[in-house]
Design an enzyme around this catalytic site. Structure first.
Site, short mmCIF file in Angstrom:
data_model
loop_
_atom_site.label_atom_id
_atom_site.label_comp_id
_atom_site.label_asym_id
_atom_site.label_seq_id
_atom_site.Cartn_x
_atom_site.Cartn_y
_atom_site.Cartn_z
N SER A 1 -6.04 53.96 -52.79
CA SER A 1 -4.59 53.80 -52.90
C SER A 1 -4.20 52.34 -52.74
O SER A 1 -4.83 51.60 -51.97
CB SER A 1 -3.89 54.64 -51.83
OG SER A 1 -2.49 54.51 -51.89
N HIS B 1 -1.07 50.98 -51.72
CA HIS B 1 -0.19 50.53 -50.64
C HIS B 1 -0.87 50.47 -49.28
O HIS B 1 -0.28 50.04 -48.31
CB HIS B 1 1.08 51.39 -50.57
CG HIS B 1 0.90 52.72 -49.89
ND1 HIS B 1 1.52 53.03 -48.70
CD2 HIS B 1 0.19 53.81 -50.24
CE1 HIS B 1 1.20 54.26 -48.35
NE2 HIS B 1 0.39 54.75 -49.27
N CYS C 1 2.21 61.00 -42.56
CA CYS C 1 2.27 62.35 -43.13
C CYS C 1 2.14 63.43 -42.07
O CYS C 1 2.40 64.60 -42.33
CB CYS C 1 1.18 62.53 -44.18
SG CYS C 1 1.37 61.46 -45.62
#
Length: 367
Positions: free
Chosen positions: A187, A189, A310
């Site tokens: 990923s 970011h 999350c």
């Protein structure tokens, strides 16, 4: 503000549709191909094995659900540890609920580097196909799994087994060899690229989760984010070239904060094993609530977290407890995470802020 929550997200910094049949479209397509080549060089895989996505969550979903869909008519077992990221655990639960596969979410890393055949039900012969998903770097504690040795061991014990690695916290931070790894998620970011960009290396057959276009070998339809992917490629290339120097700098910063255990009582570093990322430091400050401490730190100019963003809305058992740490340590834990943009001066200032805030809160609760 001193930003020590880089494991949650880092951020820094227009193309037309690369499928358009005109000059600008060809230019965008070439830029996309060049970016794919950068990631193929970094990960030592073929360009066509790279699928661009919107980030780590989509990559993990595409890997796990896509594989389960492809082999749903066969006996499939999927294995993961209970403290993996929700973007790994939830897709595994989903495929089990849909009847696509059996799911075994239980600790197995403690058996490394053996072939894992002794782990209850894991890799048992009752499954035609086994898919093992494990993170390269634990998003909670920074502990590094030797995924290269794990994959090699699994393949030696069961050559037909498939290994998926969630590399979102390790990409461009830790060396990786995908020789025995079948799928690898990454990923942007998490390493200073733009939000909304990620990738999946897939060497095995998977099915798409969405339909509508032929982009990304038909596995991820929709117009590619060429600008974001190109920016991510530039960032990844620079970080990959300076991976060792960046790790050394991060380790120095981490050691400054780690030294708090010598200046405050009842402070613990939460780690499992000897291999730990220099970019993540999980500490418990007994007697105070970790969430309360985070808010006070923020009021004093220091950003940190209690772990994966999350997980922040979930009421499940904290990952630290699942790892074997007691409830008091899990409740009082704070995660600090770093990047190459942080400095020793910030670390020293942050150390003072943390000590003062912990003393303030402990005084309030009479500890």
């Amino acid at each position: 503000m001193i930003y020590f929550d880089n494991a949650a997200t880092t951020f820094s910094h227009d193309f037309v549709n690369p499928s358009s049949p005109h000059g600008l479209g060809f230019h965008a397509e070439r830029a996309l191909s060049n970016a794919r080549g950068v990631f193929a060089d970094i990960l030592n895989c073929r360009k066509e094995q790279i699928i661009f996505t919107s980030g780590g969550t989509e990559s993990n979903n595409l890997a796990l659900i896509g594989f389960a869909l492809a082999y749903r008519r066969q006996s499939l077992g999927i294995f993961a540890e209970p403290w993996e990221h929700p973007s790994v655990l939830e897709p595994i639960r989903f495929v089990k609920e849909q009847g696509y596969a059996s799911a075994y979410i239980s600790p197995f890393s403690e058996t490394l580097p053996g072939p894992l055949l002794s782990f209850p039900e894991a890799l048992s012969k009752k499954h035609e196909i086994q898919l093992i998903s494990i993170s390269h770097v634990c998003h909670e504690t920074g502990c590094i799994n030797d995924v290269v040795a794990l994959a090699k061991s699994i393949k030696r014990g069961n050559p037909a087994a498939v290994v998926h690695v969630d590399g979102t916290q390790g990409f461009c931070k830790e060396p990786i060899d995908l020789t025995d790894i079948d799928m690898y998620s990454f990923s942007a970011h998490k390493c200073h690229g733009p939000s909304g960009v990620g990738g999946l290396v897939a060497k095995v057959r998977i099915l798409p989760l969405m339909y509508g276009g032929g982009q990304e070998n038909g596995l991820r339809p929709g117009t590619e984010n060429v600008a974001g992917i190109s920016a991510f490629a530039d960032t990844a290339k620079a970080l990959h070239h300076s991976i060792d120097a960046n790790r050394r700098d991060a380790a120095e910063i981490k050691n400054v904060l780690k030294s708090i255990i010598n200046e405050l009582p009842d402070v613990f570093v939460n780690e499992r094993g000897n291999a730990v990322s220099p970019y993540i430091l999980n500490m418990s400050f007994l007697g105070i609530n970790g969430e309360t401490l985070i808010h006070l730190l923020s009021d004093n100019g220091l950003c940190a977290s209690m772990g994966a963003a999350c997980n922040s809305r979930k009421k499940a058992k904290p990952p630290l407890e699942l790892m074997g740490f007691d409830h008091a340590r899990a409740l009082s834990a704070v995660r600090f995470s770093f990047s190459f943009l942080n400095t020793l001066e910030e670390a020293k200032a942050a150390k003072g802020i943390i000590i003062n805030c912990v003393k303030q809160l402990r005084k309030m609760v009479g500890r």
